[in-house]
Design a protein around this motif. Structure first.
Motif, PDB file in Angstrom:
ATOM      1  N   ALA A   1      42.587  39.328  60.175  1.00 48.76           N
ATOM      2  CA  ALA A   1      43.706  38.776  60.936  1.00 48.76           C
ATOM      3  C   ALA A   1      44.665  38.094  59.970  1.00 48.76           C
ATOM      4  CB  ALA A   1      43.199  37.792  61.982  1.00 48.76           C
ATOM      5  N   ILE A   2      45.866  38.657  59.831  1.00 49.45           N
ATOM      6  CA  ILE A   2      46.825  38.193  58.832  1.00 49.45           C
ATOM      7  C   ILE A   2      47.973  37.458  59.501  1.00 49.45           C
ATOM      8  CG2 ILE A   2      48.389  38.910  56.994  1.00 49.45           C
ATOM      9  CD1 ILE A   2      46.612  41.440  56.726  1.00 49.45           C
ATOM     10  N   ASP A   3      48.202  36.234  59.063  1.00 54.85           N
ATOM     11  CA  ASP A   3      49.331  35.459  59.562  1.00 54.85           C
ATOM     12  C   ASP A   3      49.575  34.306  58.605  1.00 54.85           C
ATOM     13  OD1 ASP A   3      51.318  34.225  61.331  1.00 54.85           O
ATOM     14  OD2 ASP A   3      50.375  35.401  62.927  1.00 54.85           O
TER      15      ASP A   3
ATOM     16  N   SER B   1      46.033  34.359  55.050  1.00 50.45           N
ATOM     17  CA  SER B   1      47.471  34.152  55.015  1.00 50.45           C
ATOM     18  C   SER B   1      48.096  35.086  53.994  1.00 50.45           C
ATOM     19  CB  SER B   1      47.785  32.692  54.656  1.00 50.45           C
ATOM     20  OG  SER B   1      49.173  32.482  54.556  1.00 50.45           O
ATOM     21  N   ALA B   2      49.171  35.769  54.393  1.00 47.29           N
ATOM     22  CA  ALA B   2      49.857  36.680  53.468  1.00 47.29           C
ATOM     23  C   ALA B   2      51.303  36.837  53.910  1.00 47.29           C
ATOM     24  CB  ALA B   2      49.169  38.039  53.427  1.00 47.29           C
ATOM     25  N   ASP B   3      52.188  36.937  52.938  1.00 47.83           N
ATOM     26  CA  ASP B   3      53.601  37.139  53.191  1.00 47.83           C
ATOM     27  C   ASP B   3      53.864  38.634  53.299  1.00 47.83           C
ATOM     28  OD1 ASP B   3      56.412  37.483  52.901  1.00 47.83           O
ATOM     29  OD2 ASP B   3      56.568  35.582  51.822  1.00 47.83           O
ATOM     30  N   ILE B   4      54.551  39.069  54.351  1.00 46.33           N
ATOM     31  CA  ILE B   4      54.764  40.511  54.533  1.00 46.33           C
ATOM     32  C   ILE B   4      55.658  41.108  53.452  1.00 46.33           C
ATOM     33  CG2 ILE B   4      54.363  40.497  57.019  1.00 46.33           C
ATOM     34  CD1 ILE B   4      57.439  40.627  57.359  1.00 46.33           C
ATOM     35  N   PHE B   5      56.338  40.261  52.683  1.00 50.04           N
ATOM     36  CA  PHE B   5      57.174  40.778  51.595  1.00 50.04           C
ATOM     37  C   PHE B   5      56.426  40.823  50.257  1.00 50.04           C
ATOM     38  CE2 PHE B   5      60.169  38.807  54.648  1.00 50.04           C
ATOM     39  CZ  PHE B   5      60.836  39.955  55.025  1.00 50.04           C
TER      40      PHE B   5
ATOM     41  N   GLU C   1      63.009  45.348  56.250  1.00 53.19           N
ATOM     42  CA  GLU C   1      62.306  45.284  54.963  1.00 53.19           C
ATOM     43  C   GLU C   1      60.834  44.911  55.159  1.00 53.19           C
ATOM     44  OE1 GLU C   1      64.300  42.856  52.064  1.00 53.19           O
ATOM     45  OE2 GLU C   1      66.266  43.398  52.886  1.00 53.19           O
ATOM     46  N   GLY C   2      60.558  44.083  56.154  1.00 50.83           N
ATOM     47  CA  GLY C   2      59.172  43.689  56.411  1.00 50.83           C
ATOM     48  C   GLY C   2      58.309  44.862  56.810  1.00 50.83           C
ATOM     49  N   VAL C   3      58.877  45.770  57.598  1.00 51.40           N
ATOM     50  CA  VAL C   3      58.146  46.987  57.985  1.00 51.40           C
ATOM     51  C   VAL C   3      57.888  47.852  56.759  1.00 51.40           C
ATOM     52  CG1 VAL C   3      58.204  49.084  59.379  1.00 51.40           C
ATOM     53  CG2 VAL C   3      59.130  46.955  60.308  1.00 51.40           C
ATOM     54  N   ALA C   4      58.933  48.041  55.952  1.00 51.97           N
ATOM     55  CA  ALA C   4      58.789  48.882  54.757  1.00 51.97           C
ATOM     56  C   ALA C   4      57.757  48.314  53.798  1.00 51.97           C
ATOM     57  CB  ALA C   4      60.153  49.004  54.056  1.00 51.97           C
ATOM     58  N   SER C   5      57.809  47.000  53.581  1.00 52.23           N
ATOM     59  CA  SER C   5      56.881  46.357  52.657  1.00 52.23           C
ATOM     60  C   SER C   5      55.437  46.503  53.115  1.00 52.23           C
ATOM     61  CB  SER C   5      57.243  44.870  52.523  1.00 52.23           C
ATOM     62  OG  SER C   5      56.284  44.185  51.749  1.00 52.23           O
ATOM     63  N   THR C   6      55.202  46.268  54.397  1.00 47.50           N
ATOM     64  CA  THR C   6      53.840  46.363  54.931  1.00 47.50           C
ATOM     65  C   THR C   6      53.337  47.803  54.889  1.00 47.50           C
ATOM     66  OG1 THR C   6      54.383  44.533  56.421  1.00 47.50           O
ATOM     67  CG2 THR C   6      52.368  45.761  56.887  1.00 47.50           C
ATOM     68  N   ALA C   7      54.209  48.738  55.215  1.00 44.37           N
ATOM     69  CA  ALA C   7      53.815  50.155  55.184  1.00 44.37           C
ATOM     70  C   ALA C   7      53.507  50.607  53.762  1.00 44.37           C
ATOM     71  CB  ALA C   7      54.921  51.010  55.797  1.00 44.37           C
ATOM     72  N   ARG C   8      54.311  50.182  52.795  1.00 42.83           N
ATOM     73  CA  ARG C   8      54.065  50.538  51.394  1.00 42.83           C
ATOM     74  C   ARG C   8      52.725  49.982  50.913  1.00 42.83           C
ATOM     75  NH1 ARG C   8      56.996  54.839  49.782  1.00 42.83           N
ATOM     76  NH2 ARG C   8      59.150  54.646  50.526  1.00 42.83           N
ATOM     77  N   ALA C   9      52.430  48.759  51.342  1.00 44.11           N
ATOM     78  CA  ALA C   9      51.155  48.149  50.964  1.00 44.11           C
ATOM     79  C   ALA C   9      49.981  48.921  51.566  1.00 44.11           C
ATOM     80  CB  ALA C   9      51.123  46.695  51.416  1.00 44.11           C
ATOM     81  N   ALA C  10      50.144  49.362  52.807  1.00 46.98           N
ATOM     82  CA  ALA C  10      49.087  50.140  53.462  1.00 46.98           C
ATOM     83  C   ALA C  10      48.866  51.466  52.752  1.00 46.98           C
ATOM     84  CB  ALA C  10      49.444  50.364  54.931  1.00 46.98           C
ATOM     85  N   LEU C  11      49.960  52.103  52.353  1.00 46.27           N
ATOM     86  CA  LEU C  11      49.850  53.370  51.626  1.00 46.27           C
ATOM     87  C   LEU C  11      49.140  53.161  50.292  1.00 46.27           C
ATOM     88  CD1 LEU C  11      50.610  56.392  51.480  1.00 46.27           C
ATOM     89  CD2 LEU C  11      52.781  55.699  50.430  1.00 46.27           C
TER      90      LEU C  11
END
Length: 344
Positions: free
Chosen positions: A29-31, A48-52, A89-99
């Motif tokens: 659970a990330i927040d 805790s993690a920053d989405i950027f 940018e938050g979506v892109a950053s999180t998706a890149r991290a998942a990839l």
């Protein structure tokens, strides 16, 4: 299975974590915060993690099968740089991290607002025009732009699906959300009138279930509308007031009247630091589109509950959690309790 949820402490996040635990998953659970109401369970690890921060996210996603991305900034403003950045940018950053972490599946929780709701035939489905018009509020435009950012990562190999909830309400909500907050006002007998208009509202628990169904059965790159039921908001206000034995709203204000008032009230609202009284706040009610959820039903097995069940459960939840105290808006504006809000 090990899964991760960004924005896990939020309204949808809380209910999704509950659903995932009930389904037997181990949840990261990330927040940025983990409030007292957050689920304390052996299957849930809060971090805790920053989405950027892609490196921090990739580390959090280590060994994770599925990522649910829920972080978003909801606003009624026409322009908001932070909301734009978080929702794109938050979506892109999180998706890149998942990839980078080798995640098997990525589920993005977008919004019905990424679709232009002023359709010619009054129906919104997955093939409808998108929110590209610069005149639309920043939230609408940013949610569509966020989906476009995600599609760039899908093109690079990420297996992702997109869900688009309508107006989210119901329990569990320790916030409260704007819609639930207004319903609580009405349950206390504090709403003498409300605006006319309908909107598709969906139970937050059904959204949570829909997201998990999309993870299991969704087709890569596809959108799925997660709607509920077309609800006349004035009737919903009267229903919760009646369930609590309180004073019910007496009449609905025609939208034609509200259109005259808003240009005058909007600057005053901004002076109080509020974005609730705005052209954007009535836009969805003016459009009143019918949301077609047949694709989610057919491909995901999605089946939302009735609004009557949600309203009854919400009232019970508010009473059980002692949230039936004062529910005045933070800005203290006297006209805010009769105005609608933007949705998820």
């Amino acid at each position: 299975m090990k899964v991760a949820v960004t924005g896990a402490a939020g309204f949808v996040g809380t209910n999704l974590v509950n659903q995932l635990v009930a389904d037997g998953h181990d949840v990261v659970a990330i927040d940025r915060v983990s409030p007292a109401h957050c689920l304390d369970h052996p299957q849930v690890t809060w971090t805790s993690a920053d989405i950027f921060d892609q490196d921090a996210l990739a580390a959090a996603f280590d060994g994770v099968d599925t990522v649910y991305h829920l972080v978003a900034m909801i606003t009624l403003k026409q322009q908001d740089e932070l909301a734009w950045r978080v929702n794109t940018e938050g979506v892109a950053s999180t998706a890149r991290a998942a990839l980078a972490a080798g995640v098997r599946r990525f589920v993005h929780c977008s919004s019905i607002h990424s679709f232009d709701q002023y359709t010619d035939n009054g129906v919104v489905d997955e093939t409808s025009p998108r929110s590209e018009d610069p005149a639309l509020p920043v939230y609408d435009r940013s949610k569509w732009a966020g989906e476009q950012e995600l599609r760039k990562v899908i093109a690079d190999g990420l297996d992702a699906v997109i869900c688009n909830p309508t107006g989210v309400y119901g329990p569990v909500d320790h916030g409260l959300s704007r819609i639930n907050g207004m319903l609580r006002d009405a349950a206390q007998g504090k709403v003498p009138m409300f605006v006319e208009g309908n909107f598709d509202l969906v139970d937050v628990r059904d959204v949570a279930k829909g997201l998990t169904l999309a993870a299991e059965r969704g087709v890569t790159g596809e959108n799925y509308l997660l709607g509920g039921e077309q609800v006349r908001l004035f009737d919903a206000m009267r229903t919760v007031a009646e369930l609590c034995g309180r004073f019910r709203p007496l009449f609905a204000v025609p939208l034609s009247v509200l259109k005259v008032v808003v240009p005058i009230a909007e600057p005053i609202s901004h002076l109080f630091g509020s974005d609730l009284v705005s052209r954007a706040s009535i836009a969805a009610l003016v459009a009143q589109p019918t949301v077609d959820i047949e694709k989610a039903k057919a491909e995901l097995g999605y089946e939302p509950r009735s609004s009557a069940d949600t309203l009854a459960d919400l009232v019970s939840f508010l009473c059980d959690t002692k949230q039936m105290g004062s529910a005045r808006p933070k800005s203290g504006l006297p006209f805010e309790s009769v105005l609608p809000v933007t949705v998820a």
